[in-house]
Design a protein around this motif. Sequence first.
Motif, mmCIF file in Angstrom:
data_model
loop_
_atom_site.group_PDB
_atom_site.id
_atom_site.type_symbol
_atom_site.label_atom_id
_atom_site.label_comp_id
_atom_site.label_asym_id
_atom_site.label_seq_id
_atom_site.Cartn_x
_atom_site.Cartn_y
_atom_site.Cartn_z
ATOM 1 N N ILE A 101 50.023 39.091 40.629
ATOM 2 C CA ILE A 101 51.466 39.974 40.333
ATOM 3 C C ILE A 101 52.482 39.093 41.493
ATOM 4 C CG2 ILE A 101 52.219 42.510 40.781
ATOM 5 C CD1 ILE A 101 49.406 43.712 40.655
ATOM 6 N N THR A 102 51.795 38.980 42.291
ATOM 7 C CA THR A 102 52.813 38.348 43.551
ATOM 8 C C THR A 102 53.814 37.633 42.577
ATOM 9 O OG1 THR A 102 51.890 39.245 44.792
ATOM 10 C CG2 THR A 102 53.780 37.355 45.682
ATOM 11 N N GLU A 124 58.203 39.491 27.150
ATOM 12 C CA GLU A 124 56.615 39.068 27.689
ATOM 13 C C GLU A 124 56.839 38.656 29.085
ATOM 14 O OE1 GLU A 124 54.189 34.532 27.045
ATOM 15 O OE2 GLU A 124 55.879 34.139 26.278
ATOM 16 N N LEU A 125 57.585 38.106 30.021
ATOM 17 C CA LEU A 125 56.893 38.089 31.647
ATOM 18 C C LEU A 125 56.114 39.662 31.801
ATOM 19 C CD1 LEU A 125 59.209 35.762 32.567
ATOM 20 C CD2 LEU A 125 57.094 35.692 32.770
ATOM 21 N N GLN A 126 57.555 41.356 31.449
ATOM 22 C CA GLN A 126 57.088 42.084 31.554
ATOM 23 C C GLN A 126 56.096 42.959 31.494
ATOM 24 O OE1 GLN A 126 59.278 44.206 33.928
ATOM 25 N NE2 GLN A 126 60.368 42.699 34.094
ATOM 26 N N ALA A 127 55.449 42.331 30.113
ATOM 27 C CA ALA A 127 54.347 42.846 29.107
ATOM 28 C C ALA A 127 53.189 41.721 30.300
ATOM 29 C CB ALA A 127 54.183 42.444 28.544
ATOM 30 N N GLU A 128 52.832 40.782 30.513
ATOM 31 C CA GLU A 128 52.194 40.422 31.589
ATOM 32 C C GLU A 128 51.677 40.817 33.381
ATOM 33 O OE1 GLU A 128 53.218 36.439 32.197
ATOM 34 O OE2 GLU A 128 52.173 35.841 30.189
ATOM 35 N N LEU A 129 53.503 41.720 33.228
ATOM 36 C CA LEU A 129 53.637 42.333 35.011
ATOM 37 C C LEU A 129 52.613 43.847 34.722
ATOM 38 C CD1 LEU A 129 54.427 41.935 37.433
ATOM 39 C CD2 LEU A 129 56.627 42.634 37.044
ATOM 40 N N SER A 130 52.852 43.947 33.939
ATOM 41 C CA SER A 130 52.622 45.599 33.363
ATOM 42 C C SER A 130 50.993 45.815 33.094
ATOM 43 C CB SER A 130 53.205 46.660 32.348
ATOM 44 O OG SER A 130 52.366 47.837 32.363
ATOM 45 N N THR A 131 50.501 44.760 32.493
ATOM 46 C CA THR A 131 48.980 44.039 32.009
ATOM 47 C C THR A 131 48.513 44.240 34.033
ATOM 48 O OG1 THR A 131 49.382 43.261 29.933
ATOM 49 C CG2 THR A 131 47.193 42.942 31.213
#
Length: 451
Positions: free
Chosen positions: A253-254, A276-283
Motif C-alpha cells: 500500500i505504501t 488503474e492505480l486507484q483500483a490496485e490501492l483499493s484492492t
Amino acid sequence: MENRTLSDYWIVLYSNKKTILLIALMAGVFAYVVSVLMPSVYEAKSAFYLPYQPNTELLGSSPQALLPFPEEKSSGANIGILRSKDIQRAVQAKFPVKPLKFFSKNVDFKVGNGFTIDVYVRDTDPVLAAEIANAFPLAFDEFQSNALAKRSSATERALRVQIEQVNRRLDGGRKALLAYEEKNSIISSGEGEGWLELAKNFEQELRVTRADVAATKERIKKIEQQLSEERESYRPDEEVMTNPQIEALKQKITELEINSARPRAELKPSHARFKELQAELSTAKQALNTEISRLSNSRSKQPGSVYENLRMQLIEKTNELKYLEAKLDALAVTLKDLNRDMRTMAPKLVGLEAQRNEKRILEGLQAQIEKSLLDVTVQNHSPQSTIVLLEHAFPPEQPAFPIPLLNVIVSVIFGFIVGAYYVLFLDYLKMLKQNRIKNQMDLSPLEQLQS
C-alpha cells in the motif's frame, strides 16, 4: 802452639800432593781389582698392575679400558701380599734351587709412577733372574684367582639356595593369587580399575545432567514469563494486529501511495492509468482489512507468530525437562548401586593388590638372583686374569753390580779424602814434636834435669 790459617793447611796439602795422589791411586786400583774379582749380579725387572675394573664382563657386553687402580694404598697392600710367605713358596716351587731366604733378600717390590707394581730380582744368573721376576706376577695372579674362585663358589652355592627358596615362594604366591581370584569371583585383573573409571564417568555425567536440569528449568521459567506477557498483549482492546502477510500488504500500500502521488498531479481523475492505480490501492487496502479482521478473530494465532513460537518452545523444553529428570533419577540409582558394589568389592581388591605386590616383589627378586647367578657361573667357568702384565722381564745384558767404573771413581774420591786427612795428621804430629823440642830448649839445665 801458634794458630794456623787456611793457607797454612793448603801449603801442607800441596807440599804432600804426591802422597795424596798415591793414596787415591791405590784406592782406585784396589776398587777395580775387587770389582773384577767379585761375581757379577744381574737385576731383572717386571711390572704389572691391577685394573680398576677387572675384566669380568659377560659375552656380548662392550669391552672396557683396563686402567690401574688410582690409589697408592691399594698398591702398597698388594706389595704386602707379594712379600708373603705363600707367594714366596709358590715361586720357590718353580725354582727349587733357590732357598726361601733368597726371595726375602734379593727380591724387591716398588710402586711405580703410574700406580704399577715393579718387581726387581737380583741373581748371578741373568736368565734365572728374569724367570723369577716373571714368576712373581703369575703367582700373584694365581693367588688372587684362587681367592676369587673360592669366594665365587661360596656365592654361587648361596645364590642357588636363595633361588630355590624364592621359586618355592613364588609358586606358592601364584597359586594363592589364582585361588583368591576364583574365590572372590574377580574376572580380570583390571576389574576394579574399570569399576572405578565407570563410577567417575557416572559422577561426571550426573553433574552435567543436574546442570542441564537447572538450565532447562530456568529456560522454561523465562518462556512462561514471555508467554504471559505475550498473552496480555493479545487482549481485545490492545491487540497488536501484525504478521508477515500484513506487513507485506502495508508495504505494498505504501508503494502504491507513492506511485499514485505523482500521476495525481499530472493526470486527470478520468485517466486510465490513474484509475488503474486507484483500483490496485483499493484492492490492497481491502485485503489488509480482511487479514487484520481474520487475525483479530483467531485466538490461537497463526504459525510463525511470537506467541506460537513461545508455546512450541515451552512444549519442547517441558519434554526435555521430563527426559532430563528421568535420566537424573536413573543415574542416581545406578551410581548408588555401583558405589554399593564397589564398597563390597573394595576389601577384595585390596587383598588382590597385596597378593600381586608380593608376586611382583618375588619376581623382581628372582630376576635379580638369576642375573647374579649367571654372572657368577660365567666367572667360575671362564676365569679371567686379575692383573695386567705391563712389562715382561728379559735377561739383562749388563750386570747391576758391581760397576767397576763407578767403584773406581768413588774409591779415588775417597782416597783423596783419606790422603788429605793423612798428610794433615802427619803435619799435626810433626808440629807437636817441634813444639815439644822448642819448649825443652827454652828450659834451664836445672829444669831440664827435673823434667
